[in-house]
Design a protein around this motif. Structure first.
Motif, PDB file in Angstrom:
ATOM      1  N   GLN A  47      45.943  -0.990  30.033  1.00  0.00           N
ATOM      2  CA  GLN A  47      45.347  -1.871  29.011  1.00  0.00           C
ATOM      3  C   GLN A  47      46.142  -3.186  28.944  1.00  0.00           C
ATOM      4  O   GLN A  47      47.356  -3.157  28.739  1.00  0.00           O
ATOM      5  N   PRO A  48      45.471  -4.329  29.155  1.00  0.00           N
ATOM      6  CA  PRO A  48      46.227  -5.592  29.162  1.00  0.00           C
ATOM      7  C   PRO A  48      46.764  -5.953  27.775  1.00  0.00           C
ATOM      8  O   PRO A  48      46.185  -5.576  26.758  1.00  0.00           O
ATOM      9  N   LYS A  49      47.882  -6.677  27.781  1.00  0.00           N
ATOM     10  CA  LYS A  49      48.429  -7.220  26.527  1.00  0.00           C
ATOM     11  C   LYS A  49      47.604  -8.443  26.195  1.00  0.00           C
ATOM     12  O   LYS A  49      47.618  -9.425  26.942  1.00  0.00           O
ATOM     13  N   THR A  50      46.905  -8.417  25.077  1.00  0.00           N
ATOM     14  CA  THR A  50      46.013  -9.529  24.760  1.00  0.00           C
ATOM     15  C   THR A  50      46.676 -10.455  23.733  1.00  0.00           C
ATOM     16  O   THR A  50      47.598 -10.051  23.020  1.00  0.00           O
ATOM     17  N   THR A  51      46.206 -11.681  23.697  1.00  0.00           N
ATOM     18  CA  THR A  51      46.899 -12.720  22.935  1.00  0.00           C
ATOM     19  C   THR A  51      47.086 -12.375  21.461  1.00  0.00           C
ATOM     20  O   THR A  51      48.200 -12.361  20.954  1.00  0.00           O
ATOM     21  N   TRP A  52      46.005 -12.092  20.742  1.00  0.00           N
ATOM     22  CA  TRP A  52      46.145 -11.905  19.293  1.00  0.00           C
ATOM     23  C   TRP A  52      46.817 -10.587  18.950  1.00  0.00           C
ATOM     24  O   TRP A  52      47.517 -10.480  17.947  1.00  0.00           O
ATOM     25  N   GLN A  53      46.646  -9.599  19.820  1.00  0.00           N
ATOM     26  CA  GLN A  53      47.342  -8.336  19.606  1.00  0.00           C
ATOM     27  C   GLN A  53      48.852  -8.560  19.747  1.00  0.00           C
ATOM     28  O   GLN A  53      49.635  -8.015  18.975  1.00  0.00           O
ATOM     29  N   ILE A  70      50.426 -11.278  19.059  1.00  0.00           N
ATOM     30  CA  ILE A  70      50.916 -12.079  17.926  1.00  0.00           C
ATOM     31  C   ILE A  70      51.047 -11.211  16.665  1.00  0.00           C
ATOM     32  O   ILE A  70      52.034 -11.296  15.948  1.00  0.00           O
ATOM     33  N   ALA A  71      50.045 -10.385  16.398  1.00  0.00           N
ATOM     34  CA  ALA A  71      50.048  -9.581  15.158  1.00  0.00           C
ATOM     35  C   ALA A  71      49.210  -8.319  15.389  1.00  0.00           C
ATOM     36  O   ALA A  71      48.030  -8.265  15.038  1.00  0.00           O
ATOM     37  N   ALA A  72      49.857  -7.303  15.970  1.00  0.00           N
ATOM     38  CA  ALA A  72      49.133  -6.079  16.351  1.00  0.00           C
ATOM     39  C   ALA A  72      48.557  -5.345  15.133  1.00  0.00           C
ATOM     40  O   ALA A  72      47.556  -4.636  15.250  1.00  0.00           O
ATOM     41  N   GLU A  96      47.091  -6.767  12.702  1.00  0.00           N
ATOM     42  CA  GLU A  96      45.911  -7.497  12.216  1.00  0.00           C
ATOM     43  C   GLU A  96      44.793  -7.573  13.257  1.00  0.00           C
ATOM     44  O   GLU A  96      43.619  -7.637  12.913  1.00  0.00           O
ATOM     45  N   TYR A  97      45.168  -7.623  14.535  1.00  0.00           N
ATOM     46  CA  TYR A  97      44.169  -7.832  15.593  1.00  0.00           C
ATOM     47  C   TYR A  97      44.363  -6.781  16.670  1.00  0.00           C
ATOM     48  O   TYR A  97      45.399  -6.756  17.347  1.00  0.00           O
ATOM     49  N   GLY A  98      43.366  -5.906  16.832  1.00  0.00           N
ATOM     50  CA  GLY A  98      43.489  -4.823  17.801  1.00  0.00           C
ATOM     51  C   GLY A  98      42.923  -5.200  19.155  1.00  0.00           C
ATOM     52  O   GLY A  98      42.325  -6.259  19.332  1.00  0.00           O
ATOM     53  N   PHE A  99      43.102  -4.286  20.101  1.00  0.00           N
ATOM     54  CA  PHE A  99      42.534  -4.508  21.428  1.00  0.00           C
ATOM     55  C   PHE A  99      41.012  -4.405  21.371  1.00  0.00           C
ATOM     56  O   PHE A  99      40.302  -5.170  21.996  1.00  0.00           O
ATOM     57  N   TYR A 100      40.502  -3.446  20.589  1.00  0.00           N
ATOM     58  CA  TYR A 100      39.042  -3.226  20.613  1.00  0.00           C
ATOM     59  C   TYR A 100      38.295  -4.320  19.875  1.00  0.00           C
ATOM     60  O   TYR A 100      37.319  -4.849  20.374  1.00  0.00           O
ATOM     61  N   ALA A 101      38.741  -4.641  18.669  1.00  0.00           N
ATOM     62  CA  ALA A 101      38.154  -5.752  17.914  1.00  0.00           C
ATOM     63  C   ALA A 101      36.637  -5.648  17.777  1.00  0.00           C
ATOM     64  O   ALA A 101      35.922  -6.659  17.827  1.00  0.00           O
ATOM     65  N   ASN A 102      36.141  -4.413  17.622  1.00  0.00           N
ATOM     66  CA  ASN A 102      34.703  -4.261  17.386  1.00  0.00           C
ATOM     67  C   ASN A 102      34.374  -4.708  15.965  1.00  0.00           C
ATOM     68  O   ASN A 102      35.088  -4.352  15.024  1.00  0.00           O
ATOM     69  N   VAL A 103      33.309  -5.451  15.817  1.00  0.00           N
ATOM     70  CA  VAL A 103      32.899  -5.886  14.477  1.00  0.00           C
ATOM     71  C   VAL A 103      32.622  -4.630  13.645  1.00  0.00           C
ATOM     72  O   VAL A 103      31.844  -3.766  14.055  1.00  0.00           O
ATOM     73  N   ASN A 104      33.296  -4.528  12.492  1.00  0.00           N
ATOM     74  CA  ASN A 104      33.191  -3.303  11.700  1.00  0.00           C
ATOM     75  C   ASN A 104      33.360  -3.637  10.219  1.00  0.00           C
ATOM     76  O   ASN A 104      34.466  -3.924   9.761  1.00  0.00           O
ATOM     77  N   ASP A 125      38.458   7.163  16.858  1.00  0.00           N
ATOM     78  CA  ASP A 125      38.689   6.790  15.466  1.00  0.00           C
ATOM     79  C   ASP A 125      38.758   5.259  15.399  1.00  0.00           C
ATOM     80  O   ASP A 125      39.743   4.648  15.826  1.00  0.00           O
ATOM     81  N   LEU A 126      37.707   4.665  14.854  1.00  0.00           N
ATOM     82  CA  LEU A 126      37.617   3.197  14.870  1.00  0.00           C
ATOM     83  C   LEU A 126      38.520   2.545  13.825  1.00  0.00           C
ATOM     84  O   LEU A 126      38.690   1.337  13.822  1.00  0.00           O
ATOM     85  N   ARG A 127      39.103   3.374  12.948  1.00  0.00           N
ATOM     86  CA  ARG A 127      40.121   2.826  12.019  1.00  0.00           C
ATOM     87  C   ARG A 127      41.443   2.629  12.747  1.00  0.00           C
ATOM     88  O   ARG A 127      42.144   1.656  12.513  1.00  0.00           O
ATOM     89  N   LYS A 128      41.724   3.564  13.628  1.00  0.00           N
ATOM     90  CA  LYS A 128      42.964   3.424  14.412  1.00  0.00           C
ATOM     91  C   LYS A 128      42.763   2.446  15.558  1.00  0.00           C
ATOM     92  O   LYS A 128      43.647   1.667  15.887  1.00  0.00           O
ATOM     93  N   ASN A 129      41.613   2.530  16.176  1.00  0.00           N
ATOM     94  CA  ASN A 129      41.317   1.662  17.326  1.00  0.00           C
ATOM     95  C   ASN A 129      40.512   0.460  16.859  1.00  0.00           C
ATOM     96  O   ASN A 129      39.356   0.305  17.226  1.00  0.00           O
ATOM     97  N   TYR A 130      41.134  -0.380  16.000  1.00  0.00           N
ATOM     98  CA  TYR A 130      40.420  -1.527  15.458  1.00  0.00           C
ATOM     99  C   TYR A 130      40.501  -2.697  16.420  1.00  0.00           C
ATOM    100  O   TYR A 130      41.230  -2.690  17.387  1.00  0.00           O
TER     101      TYR A 130
END
Ligand code: MTE
Length: 337
Positions: free
Chosen positions: A266-272, A274-276, A278-286, A332-337
């Motif tokens: 899994q790549p290290k993404t920019t916003w993750q 900066i603030a893991a 607040e901003y997850g890898f999945y970032a599905n609108v929820n 679990d979309l709460r953990k995988n936000y």
């Protein structure tokens, strides 16, 4: 984000706006298409009419782009009953930190971005790595129009007609190996033309990086866009090549891509990075998983103002659940936000 306050070819028939209605909405964008007969196809000359795109003059489109304008009908993938965001809002309210952190900065500063010549590197776990001039990179693909909601994690949204091609078509070309589990995208790094990358105060460790799981990238809704509103992408919207994944928060839609890598981790993404929290890898609108600093239950549909805030309920997966929910079965979309 720096917030001061808070088929698809197989889409249902009921989701499809009749072409006449869509064309009439397009004409509302600026009037230049008002004379188009129902069933007529948009042509470059009309799409580039200055009155329609008053504030951002299209440059001379390169030949490869004109040749690839969609020949299919425009309404193929639309958003039921929701107006397309005016071009002016979509191009003057942007996030593109390479050009500044205020919403108006990209429109003001991105003129310095040089998009020709442009090349894209394909590497990592692929049978066919290489560096391609953009016009060669684009050769195998025909452009399709996709009208998608764009929901930013900051709780504003738009409806944008993109032009692009499915990432699945790219994956077919580059032949991922059995080790490829994710796809990683990287934005241009060029401090000379990107003032945000010269700033000593930038939060971001450049270049901007995003990624998807391979099965997410294979979903027919995930596209690489080269155009919007019937013309090339304006620089501030990520010219000449950007990602569009409409069921995810907008920060996944990495702009001005120069490198696409197939990777096993899994790549290290920019916003993750900066603030893991607040901003997850999945970032599905929820709408049920709030950002730690604000609710995600609602959003402001642009244009919005003090007296007409244009608030609407946020939809799970930004309204694309039917097409994408199965990608996350058992997670679990709460953990995988
Ligand atoms: N890509 C790069 N390279 N740099 C950025 O700052 N911002 C992201 C995304 N892609 C960003 C980026 C965010 S936070 C959003 S909401 C969308 O771009 C905004 O796209 P738009 O400006 O075209 O609406």
């Amino acid at each position: 984000m720096l917030i001061k306050s808070p088929s698809a070819s197989d889409c249902k028939e009921s989701d499809v706006t009749p072409e006449s209605f869509y064309l009439s909405r397009r004409s509302l964008l600026g009037g230049s298409l008002a004379g188009l007969a129902v069933g007529a196809l948009p042509r470059w000359s009309e799409a580039s009419d200055a009155s329609q795109y008053a504030d951002v003059e299209p440059g001379a489109a390169p030949g490869w782009f004109k040749d690839k304008l969609p020949t299919t009908q425009w309404q193929a993938m639309t958003v039921k009953g929701e107006a397309i965001t005016p071009f002016k809002d979509a191009t003057h309210y942007n996030n593109f930190y390479e050009f500044g952190t205020d919403k108006g900065d990209p429109a003001q500063n991105a003129g310095s971005l040089k998009t020709e010549p442009w090349s894209v590197v394909i590497d990592g776990e692929v049978g066919k790595p290489g560096r391609y001039a953009l016009e060669d990179f684009m050769k195998p693909y025909q452009l399709e129009e996709r009208i998608y909601r764009l929901r930013c994690v900051e709780a504003w949204s738009m409806v944008i007609p993109w032009m692009g091609f499915p990432i699945s078509a790219l994956l077919k070309q580059v032949e991922p190996t059995a080790n490829a589990k994710y796809i990683r995208f990287e934005t241009l790094q060029d401090p000379k033309t990107m003032p945000g990358q010269r700033s000593g105060f930038a939060l971001i460790d450049w270049p901007y990086v995003e990624g998807l799981r391979l099965d997410e990238a294979m979903n027919p809704l995930a596209i690489l866009a080269v155009g919007m509103y019937g013309r090339e992408l304006p620089n501030q919207n990520g010219a000449p090549l950007r990602l569009v994944v409409p069921w995810k928060y907008g920060f996944k839609s990495v702009k001005s891509i120069v490198r696409i890598s197939l990777v096993s981790e899994q790549p290290k993404t920019t916003w993750q990075s900066i603030a893991a929290n607040e901003y997850g890898f999945y970032a599905n609108v929820n709408p049920t998983v709030d950002h730690p600093r604000w609710t995600q239950a609602h959003e402001r549909r642009l244009p919005s103002g003090l007296f007409s805030p244009n608030i609407r309920q946020t939809e799970m997966f930004n309204g694309y659940g039917e097409q994408v929910a199965s990608l996350y079965t058992g997670m679990d979309l709460r953990k995988n936000y």
